[in-house]
Design an enzyme around this catalytic site. Structure first.
Site, PDB file in Angstrom:
ATOM      1  N   ASP A  13      -6.215   2.999   2.641  1.00 59.40           N
ATOM      2  CA  ASP A  13      -4.489   2.522   2.697  1.00 59.40           C
ATOM      3  C   ASP A  13      -4.770   0.864   1.806  1.00 59.40           C
ATOM      4  OD1 ASP A  13      -3.881   4.349   3.736  1.00 59.40           O
ATOM      5  OD2 ASP A  13      -4.906   3.664   5.954  1.00 59.40           O
ATOM      6  N   GLY A  40      -3.175   9.698   2.255  1.00 56.20           N
ATOM      7  CA  GLY A  40      -1.965   9.210   1.879  1.00 56.20           C
ATOM      8  C   GLY A  40      -1.194   8.358   0.844  1.00 56.20           C
TER       9      GLY A  40
HETATM   10  P1  GDP Z   1      -3.648   4.082  -0.248  1.00 57.23           P
HETATM   11  O1  GDP Z   1      -3.545   5.263   0.598  1.00 57.23           O
HETATM   12  O2  GDP Z   1      -4.290   3.213  -0.911  1.00 57.23           O
HETATM   13  O3  GDP Z   1      -2.494   4.820  -1.664  1.00 57.23           O
HETATM   14  O4  GDP Z   1      -2.263   3.307   0.497  1.00 57.23           O
HETATM   15  P2  GDP Z   1      -0.766   3.576   1.162  1.00 57.23           P
HETATM   16  O5  GDP Z   1      -0.419   4.200   0.380  1.00 57.23           O
HETATM   17  O6  GDP Z   1      -1.550   4.892   2.413  1.00 57.23           O
HETATM   18  O7  GDP Z   1      -0.540   1.948   1.827  1.00 57.23           O
HETATM   19  C1  GDP Z   1       0.413   0.785   0.942  1.00 57.23           C
HETATM   20  C2  GDP Z   1       0.953   0.775   1.363  1.00 57.23           C
HETATM   21  O8  GDP Z   1       1.484  -1.027   1.281  1.00 57.23           O
HETATM   22  C3  GDP Z   1       1.948   1.260   0.946  1.00 57.23           C
HETATM   23  O9  GDP Z   1       3.170   1.618   2.646  1.00 57.23           O
HETATM   24  C4  GDP Z   1       2.481   0.424  -0.068  1.00 57.23           C
HETATM   25  O10 GDP Z   1       4.400   1.192  -0.163  1.00 57.23           O
HETATM   26  C5  GDP Z   1       2.535  -0.617   0.315  1.00 57.23           C
HETATM   27  N1  GDP Z   1       1.761  -1.632  -0.940  1.00 57.23           N
HETATM   28  C6  GDP Z   1       1.436  -1.513  -1.906  1.00 57.23           C
HETATM   29  N2  GDP Z   1       0.964  -2.307  -2.451  1.00 57.23           N
HETATM   30  C7  GDP Z   1       1.769  -3.522  -2.295  1.00 57.23           C
HETATM   31  C8  GDP Z   1       1.910  -4.230  -2.293  1.00 57.23           C
HETATM   32  O11 GDP Z   1       1.725  -5.341  -3.245  1.00 57.23           O
HETATM   33  N3  GDP Z   1       3.551  -5.072  -0.962  1.00 57.23           N
HETATM   34  C9  GDP Z   1       3.479  -4.298  -0.323  1.00 57.23           C
HETATM   35  N4  GDP Z   1       4.155  -5.349   0.095  1.00 57.23           N
HETATM   36  N5  GDP Z   1       3.830  -3.186  -0.284  1.00 57.23           N
HETATM   37  C10 GDP Z   1       2.761  -3.064  -0.819  1.00 57.23           C
HETATM   38  P1  IMO Z   2      -6.331   6.786   1.547  1.00 51.73           P
HETATM   39  O1  IMO Z   2      -6.930   7.742   0.983  1.00 51.73           O
HETATM   40  C1  IMO Z   2      -7.396   5.168   5.980  1.00 51.73           C
HETATM   41  C2  IMO Z   2      -9.779   7.315   8.031  1.00 51.73           C
HETATM   42  C3  IMO Z   2      -9.607   8.056   9.686  1.00 51.73           C
HETATM   43  C4  IMO Z   2     -10.419   7.993  10.594  1.00 51.73           C
HETATM   44  C5  IMO Z   2     -11.851   8.991   9.002  1.00 51.73           C
HETATM   45  C6  IMO Z   2     -12.133   9.901   9.620  1.00 51.73           C
HETATM   46  O2  IMO Z   2      -4.884   7.309   2.469  1.00 51.73           O
HETATM   47  O3  IMO Z   2      -7.006   5.833   1.283  1.00 51.73           O
HETATM   48  P2  IMO Z   2     -11.143  12.242   8.382  1.00 51.73           P
HETATM   49  O4  IMO Z   2      -9.584  12.786   8.871  1.00 51.73           O
HETATM   50  O5  IMO Z   2     -11.556  11.773   7.100  1.00 51.73           O
HETATM   51  O6  IMO Z   2     -12.470  13.263   8.345  1.00 51.73           O
HETATM   52  O7  IMO Z   2     -11.123  10.618   9.537  1.00 51.73           O
HETATM   53  O8  IMO Z   2     -11.231   7.651   8.055  1.00 51.73           O
HETATM   54  N1  IMO Z   2      -9.233   7.370   6.877  1.00 51.73           N
HETATM   55  C7  IMO Z   2      -8.419   7.438   5.958  1.00 51.73           C
HETATM   56  N2  IMO Z   2      -7.983   6.032   6.425  1.00 51.73           N
HETATM   57  N3  IMO Z   2      -7.072   5.916   4.358  1.00 51.73           N
HETATM   58  C8  IMO Z   2      -7.284   7.384   4.122  1.00 51.73           C
HETATM   59  O9  IMO Z   2      -6.763   7.588   3.462  1.00 51.73           O
HETATM   60  C9  IMO Z   2      -8.165   7.498   4.979  1.00 51.73           C
HETATM   61  N4  IMO Z   2      -8.670   9.473   5.313  1.00 51.73           N
HETATM   62  C10 IMO Z   2      -9.377   9.420   6.456  1.00 51.73           C
HETATM   63  O10 IMO Z   2      -8.389   7.342  10.436  1.00 51.73           O
HETATM   64  O11 IMO Z   2     -11.002   6.411  10.797  1.00 51.73           O
HETATM   65 MG    MG Z   3      -3.025   5.876   2.822  1.00 54.92          MG
END
Ligand code: GDP
Ligand code: IMO
Ligand code: MG
Length: 428
Positions: A13, A40
């Site tokens: 994330d 996600g």
């Molecule tokens: P990912 O799984 O690594 O693609 O990250 P996620 O989408 O799960 O979580 C990142 C969150 O931070 C999302 O809600 C993005 O819209 C948000 N995001 C990404 N870059 C920035 C940033 O520079 N500033 C802010 N405020 N939000 C960001």
């Molecule tokens: P993105 O790509 C954050 C975490 C779960 C749990 C552990 C194992 O969005 O960064 P799983 O269902 O994979 O067996 O869960 O890994 N986890 C993530 N945490 N971002 C993700 O993906 C994750 N995918 C799995 O929360 O701790």
């Molecule tokens: Mg994510």
């Protein structure tokens, strides 16, 4: 733009989806190599929010080839829902998406086993996303997994399903006191899925090779993060795939010489979802502030993310196991307004201070962070697009990360939308 692998350097994330979206303009191919719909990846386009789980984030750009490699585990139902969702938003998903025939298929019993196992683990549970990721990779490793190509051979598929369900149903009924699965019901359902998915299936290693030979610019979209990597993460509190750079290669069938840059996406602070050690976690008002301001809720499960300060011990570990060539700092704007910012430079363990990330979980669980304090900046960075326009103290923060991790910062993200981005050391 060169061929770039994008990995997460923390616990997932980090904002990989947004960064992939910003880099896709200069790429021709975007490829996912590991994980499944546990990921996600959030992208905002013209104020509209998209969350990609399985399909590469590059799909939001027209005319980019999107590839799902052999290392990804696929729930066909989730895939079809994602395709339908994108299509209903006028995003084309047709011959611009190719899926490896060798990718393993998530079956309903994998999801059931994931949930049941977690329940029996009580306080030691991993806190998985409940998507059946672990059990699917388990079947892959024990060589009885079902691949996408098996769906094209109905008799073979049924034979494998029968053999797997024999064991699975004994486990479900006797160990977990749960209802068994019916072979015919799953078979029929998956044959319907096959009809929907068949046209996307391809031999991805041949496709990747063609792209490499014709010098197409390839972006490798990592999922999860290095600290969730099955080998290099906080085992057993990890996911079941290699989320570091190695997974990008084996999960698409390419070698490291095909890659020019390895970018590590790094949140300006740290978050984690699910269980497991997190040395810089803040269980106080500061943690709550990061969580609220950063909208730190899981893009897949909606769970609140645990929040804490930036951890340089983690970043140095990620630099090492990924051979990072560039850092991408995201969510710098979430630190706007903090007068002082803490950064973890080492872990106190018994009478010593560790600066290398400990490989044993029992040590990590007993580490306390050693912090160094830095000044916050006096005006917001939110939405700033030129590096020179960042306040001096934000420059200092970025320079400090570069110097301590010994990797140049190449991109800084200052907001959630596509436009809130600074390309510092690279051409798009
Ligand atoms: P990912 O799984 O690594 O693609 O990250 P996620 O989408 O799960 O979580 C990142 C969150 O931070 C999302 O809600 C993005 O819209 C948000 N995001 C990404 N870059 C920035 C940033 O520079 N500033 C802010 N405020 N939000 C960001
Ligand atoms: P993105 O790509 C954050 C975490 C779960 C749990 C552990 C194992 O969005 O960064 P799983 O269902 O994979 O067996 O869960 O890994 N986890 C993530 N945490 N971002 C993700 O993906 C994750 N995918 C799995 O929360 O701790
Ligand atoms: Mg994510």
């Amino acid at each position: 733009m060169s061929n770039i692998v994008v990995v997460g350097t923390q616990w997932g994330d980090e904002g990989k989806g947004k960064i992939i979206d910003c880099l896709t303009e200069g790429a021709e191919v975007v490829a996912r190599s590991q994980g499944g719909h546990n990921a996600g990846h959030t992208v905002y386009v013209n104020g509209k929010k998209f969350i990609l789980h399985l399909i590469p984030s590059g799909i939001l750009h027209q005319d980019k080839l999107c590839i799902i490699g052999n290392g990804v585990v696929i729930n066909p139902k989730a895939l079809i829902e994602e395709i339908d969702d994108l299509t209903s938003n006028n995003i084309k998903v047709g011959d611009n998406l190719k899926i490896s025939k060798n990718a393993h298929v998530i079956m309903p019993y994998h999801e059931a086993l994931d949930g049941k196992k977690e329940l029996t683990m009580g306080s030691k549970k991993i806190g998985t996303t409940g998507r059946g990721i672990g059990p699917t990779y388990m079947d892959k490793a024990s060589r009885n997994g079902i691949r996408m190509s098996d769906l094209l051979w109905p008799d073979l598929f049924k034979e494998k399903l029968n053999a797997n369900l024999y064991e699975v149903n004994i486990t479900l009924e006797r160990l977990y006191n749960a209802p068994p699965f019916d072979v015919d019901a799953i078979f029929e359902q998956y044959m319907k899925y096959k009809d929907r998915i068949e046209s996307y299936l391809a031999d991805v290693t041949v496709l990747m090779d063609d792209c490499i030979k014709s010098r197409k610019k390839i972006l490798y979209e990592g999922a999860q993060g290095t600290l969730l990597d099955i080998d290099h993460g906080t085992y057993p509190y990890v996911t079941s795939s290699n989320a570091s750079v190695g997974g990008a290669m084996s999960g698409l069938g390419v070698g490291p010489k095909c890659v020019d840059e390895i970018y590590g996406v790094t949140k300006a602070y740290t978050t984690r979802v699910g269980g497991g050690p997190f040395p810089t976690e803040l269980l106080d008002e500061t943690g709550q502030r990061l969580q609220q301001t950063g909208s730190e809720f899981g893009a897949t499960t909606g769970r609140a993310r645990r929040c804490g300060w930036l951890d340089l011990v983690v970043l140095k570990h990620s630099r090492r196991v990924n051979s990072l060539t560039g850092l991408v700092i995201t969510k710098l704007d979430i630190l706007d307004g903090f007068k002082k910012i803490q950064v973890c430079t080492g872990y106190k363990y018994k009478n010593s201070v560790l600066t290398d990330f400990p490989s044993e979980i029992s040590i990590l669980e007993n580490c306390t962070p050693v912090y160094e304090e830095f000044d916050g900046w006096d005006k917001p960075v939110l939405g700033i697009k030129e590096f020179g326009n960042l306040p001096n103290k934000a420059h200092d923060y970025i320079k400090m990360i570069e110097d301590r991790v010994n990797v140049p910062v190449v991109i800084v993200s200052t907001g959630q939308s596509r436009e809130d981005i600074i390309f510092k050391g690279i051409n798009k």
